[in-house]
Design a protein around this motif. Structure first.
Motif, PDB file in Angstrom:
ATOM      1  N   PHE A  27       0.831  -1.207  -0.029  1.00  0.00           N
ATOM      2  CA  PHE A  27       0.030   0.029  -0.145  1.00  0.00           C
ATOM      3  C   PHE A  27       0.762   1.245  -0.041  1.00  0.00           C
ATOM      4  N   PRO A  28       1.380   1.554  -1.128  1.00  0.00           N
ATOM      5  CA  PRO A  28       2.432   2.661  -1.142  1.00  0.00           C
ATOM      6  C   PRO A  28       1.821   4.095  -0.857  1.00  0.00           C
ATOM      7  N   PHE A  29       0.374   4.064  -0.832  1.00  0.00           N
ATOM      8  CA  PHE A  29      -0.471   5.122  -0.631  1.00  0.00           C
ATOM      9  C   PHE A  29      -0.473   5.380   0.803  1.00  0.00           C
ATOM     10  N   VAL A  30      -0.386   4.554   1.792  1.00  0.00           N
ATOM     11  CA  VAL A  30      -0.038   4.684   3.107  1.00  0.00           C
ATOM     12  C   VAL A  30       0.985   5.625   3.543  1.00  0.00           C
ATOM     13  N   ASN A  31       0.519   6.713   4.328  1.00  0.00           N
ATOM     14  CA  ASN A  31       1.755   7.794   4.584  1.00  0.00           C
ATOM     15  C   ASN A  31       2.481   7.395   5.871  1.00  0.00           C
ATOM     16  N   ILE A  32       1.828   7.015   6.934  1.00  0.00           N
ATOM     17  CA  ILE A  32       2.643   6.647   8.099  1.00  0.00           C
ATOM     18  C   ILE A  32       2.441   5.211   8.612  1.00  0.00           C
ATOM     19  N   ILE A  33       3.355   4.619   8.972  1.00  0.00           N
ATOM     20  CA  ILE A  33       3.458   3.166   9.396  1.00  0.00           C
ATOM     21  C   ILE A  33       3.923   3.342  10.686  1.00  0.00           C
ATOM     22  N   LEU A  34       3.382   2.879  11.969  1.00  0.00           N
ATOM     23  CA  LEU A  34       3.479   2.994  13.207  1.00  0.00           C
ATOM     24  C   LEU A  34       3.493   1.892  14.304  1.00  0.00           C
ATOM     25  N   GLY A  35       4.338   1.572  14.811  1.00  0.00           N
ATOM     26  CA  GLY A  35       4.086   0.217  15.875  1.00  0.00           C
ATOM     27  C   GLY A  35       3.561   0.701  17.036  1.00  0.00           C
ATOM     28  N   THR A  36       3.606  -0.167  17.983  1.00  0.00           N
ATOM     29  CA  THR A  36       2.944   0.181  19.441  1.00  0.00           C
ATOM     30  C   THR A  36       3.868   0.890  20.299  1.00  0.00           C
ATOM     31  N   HIS A  37       4.985   0.898  20.046  1.00  0.00           N
ATOM     32  CA  HIS A  37       5.914   1.778  21.024  1.00  0.00           C
ATOM     33  C   HIS A  37       6.081   3.189  21.017  1.00  0.00           C
ATOM     34  N   ASN A  38       5.652   3.649  19.967  1.00  0.00           N
ATOM     35  CA  ASN A  38       5.880   5.056  19.636  1.00  0.00           C
ATOM     36  C   ASN A  38       4.514   5.776  19.259  1.00  0.00           C
ATOM     37  N   THR A  39       3.403   5.184  19.376  1.00  0.00           N
ATOM     38  CA  THR A  39       2.145   5.814  19.139  1.00  0.00           C
ATOM     39  C   THR A  39       2.287   7.173  19.715  1.00  0.00           C
ATOM     40  N   TYR A  40       2.692   7.429  20.785  1.00  0.00           N
ATOM     41  CA  TYR A  40       2.734   8.771  21.431  1.00  0.00           C
ATOM     42  C   TYR A  40       3.323  10.098  20.591  1.00  0.00           C
ATOM     43  N   LYS A  41       4.282   9.292  19.583  1.00  0.00           N
ATOM     44  CA  LYS A  41       4.768  10.492  18.821  1.00  0.00           C
ATOM     45  C   LYS A  41       4.126  10.670  17.217  1.00  0.00           C
ATOM     46  N   PHE A  42       2.886  10.398  17.609  1.00  0.00           N
ATOM     47  CA  PHE A  42       2.165  10.387  16.382  1.00  0.00           C
ATOM     48  C   PHE A  42       2.099  12.035  15.834  1.00  0.00           C
ATOM     49  N   LYS A  43       1.806  12.831  16.784  1.00  0.00           N
ATOM     50  CA  LYS A  43       1.881  14.339  16.296  1.00  0.00           C
ATOM     51  C   LYS A  43       3.107  14.413  15.398  1.00  0.00           C
ATOM     52  N   GLU A  44       4.310  14.355  15.972  1.00  0.00           N
ATOM     53  CA  GLU A  44       5.603  14.491  15.436  1.00  0.00           C
ATOM     54  C   GLU A  44       5.479  13.972  13.851  1.00  0.00           C
ATOM     55  N   TYR A  45       5.149  12.724  13.854  1.00  0.00           N
ATOM     56  CA  TYR A  45       5.140  11.957  12.450  1.00  0.00           C
ATOM     57  C   TYR A  45       4.140  12.573  11.653  1.00  0.00           C
TER      58      TYR A  45
END
Ligand code: 5AD
Ligand code: SF4
Length: 438
Positions: free
Chosen positions: A97-115
């Motif tokens: 799915f090259p159209f997905v912009n952000i792929i995030l694991g469970t250990h850094n979800t809190y950094k979602f804003k930054e990403y």
């Protein structure tokens, strides 16, 4: 111009609450919620990997956004949660799915804003599946969506390594939040008007084991929250039968606010299978625990999780599960077909059970549970109980008992979300019908 977000959540209450934290981040950035993805500027998939079906559903849902993304090139799509913590799956999503912009694991979800800010600024994809860190995740402000109920994390991760379960691999080791932080959060929630607080952890009975103070920290936590002023119900999920202590049960029995309900997943009624599952208790121990609970809390509502078709499960093993269900008489049972999870010990076990057999067994289990529930419902007839009025729809007031059974409440003069006393006079399908008692 107003920007919108949509969060699609799969899996357990932990994920539901984590989505509230993601919503908190998006709200703080000025976005507002929408159910309509064609209106959304950001779509987040918060995924689950506990069973294959949840993964397939998420993969299907993500893929289905491709045509919309083609039309709305600026729409940001993010995938996070347990499924993306699995390296193989995360890489698959990245490639497929090259159209997905952000792929995030469970250990850094809190950094979602930054990403998210990074993607908005650079238009470059973010792929962040990092290994676990030894510290607690940073708590972010939640945007709560569950009405009168508020979820509160007390711990993260799991150390049990049941052989069928992927959770310890994607959520990491047990980490407990400081007791004073949890109590302070509960105090604020009660002051904000929440009527129900549900404490969340994979294995709440080992809350605070990492504090190494030799105390029963979960019992103490329950005591401290129960002592708070206000009119509220306190619930918690999930207990492990090997760890649920008499002290905790006594605290519930003597409490003012703790619901008389315990979710105690047994998984199976055969000692041989329990051993293969690495559950660390026997059926005898489990039944003794149930007897102990009923001694202190005679009106307790019990619920459980059951897995059918674990590798090598025979008809005899399965019948032992049916026997145990008859013995315990659960108010609710969540019955699952065993699903092979990559990287777990059970994946490699001989004797995988054919799908047709698993389906047949789960249907028998569900039929038995329906019978049990009918009998349990009948016991409510004529009883006078405390009910939380939760909503009014088409002139009907709906509520929930302490253990979550739906009630239609008649004779309500003034509706507001609050506790009332109700006499049960009828049963309709899965709902109780009662009259308000002045
Ligand atoms: N297959 C089926 N059910 C599972 N669960 C956990 N792992 C699996 C699996 N591989 C169930 C257990 C657990 C609940 C949350 O999910 O019953 O208690
Ligand atoms: Fe999975 Fe067992 Fe931990 Fe529950 S206790 S999350 S079933 S490993």
């Amino acid at each position: 111009m107003q920007k919108f977000y949509k969060i699609v959540t799969f899996g357990c209450q932990m994920n539901v609450h984590e989505s509230e934290k993601l919503a908190g981040v998006l709200e703080s950035m000025g976005y507002r919620a929408t159910e309509d993805e064609t209106q959304a500027d950001v779509v987040v998939f918060n995924t689950c990997c506990v069973r294959e079906a949840a993964e397939q559903k998420a993969m299907g849902n993500i893929g289905a956004l491709k045509p919309l993304k083609k039309k709305k090139k600026d729409m940001i799509i993010a995938v996070c949660g347990c499924m993306t913590q699995e390296k193989k799956r995360a890489e698959e999503i990245y490639k497929k799915f090259p159209f997905v912009n952000i792929i995030l694991g469970t250990h850094n979800t809190y950094k979602f804003k930054e990403y998210l800010e990074q993607v908005l600024a650079t238009k470059k994809r973010v792929y962040q599946v990092v290994p676990e860190e030894p510290c607690l995740p940073v708590e972010v402000e939640s945007y709560r969506t569950s009405g009168y109920n508020a979820w509160v994390n007390i711990m993260y991760g799991c150390n049990n390594f049941c052989t069928y379960c992927i959770v310890p691999y994607v959520r990491g080791r047990e980490k407990s939040r400081p007791m004073e932080d949890i109590v302070a959060e509960c105090k604020k929630l009660i002051a904000d008007g929440y009527k129900e607080i549900t404490l969340l952890g994979q294995n709440v009975n080992s809350y605070g084991n990492t504090f190494n103070n030799g105390k029963n920290n979960f019992a103490e936590l329950l005591r401290q929250i129960d002592a708070l002023d206000g009119n509220f119900n306190l619930k918690f999920l999930t207990s492990h039968p090997k760890d649920l202590s008499e002290e905790v049960v006594k605290v519930i029995a003597e409490s003012k606010h703790i619901s008389h309900m315990i979710h105690l997943p047994v998984q199976c009624g055969s000692d041989r299978i329990l051993k293969l599952m690495n559950r660390n208790y026997t059926v005898e121990h489990y039944i003794k625990t149930i007897e102990m609970i009923r001694k202190y809390i005679p009106d307790v509502n019990l619920s459980t999780d059951i897995i059918v078709g674990f590798p090598t499960e025979t008809e005899e093993d399965f019948e032992m599960t049916l026997d145990l269900m008859k013995k315990v008489q659960y108010n609710t049972a969540f019955c699952f077909i065993y699903s092979k999870r990559t990287g777990t010990p059970a994946e490699k076990m001989d004797g995988q059970v054919p799908l047709a057999t698993k389906r047949e067994r789960v249907n028998r289990l569900l039929a038995l549970q329906r019978e049990i529930e009918k009998n349990i419902f009948n016991r409510f007839l004529g009883q006078t109980i405390k009910v939380l009025m939760t909503s009014r729809k088409e002139g009907k007031v709906l509520g929930k008992t302490d253990c979550g059974i739906n009630v239609i409440i008649e004779g309500v003069k003034e509706f507001k979300v609050d506790f009332v006393t109700v006499k049960i006079k009828d049963i309709k399908n899965t709902k109780l019908i009662g009259e308000i008692v002045e």
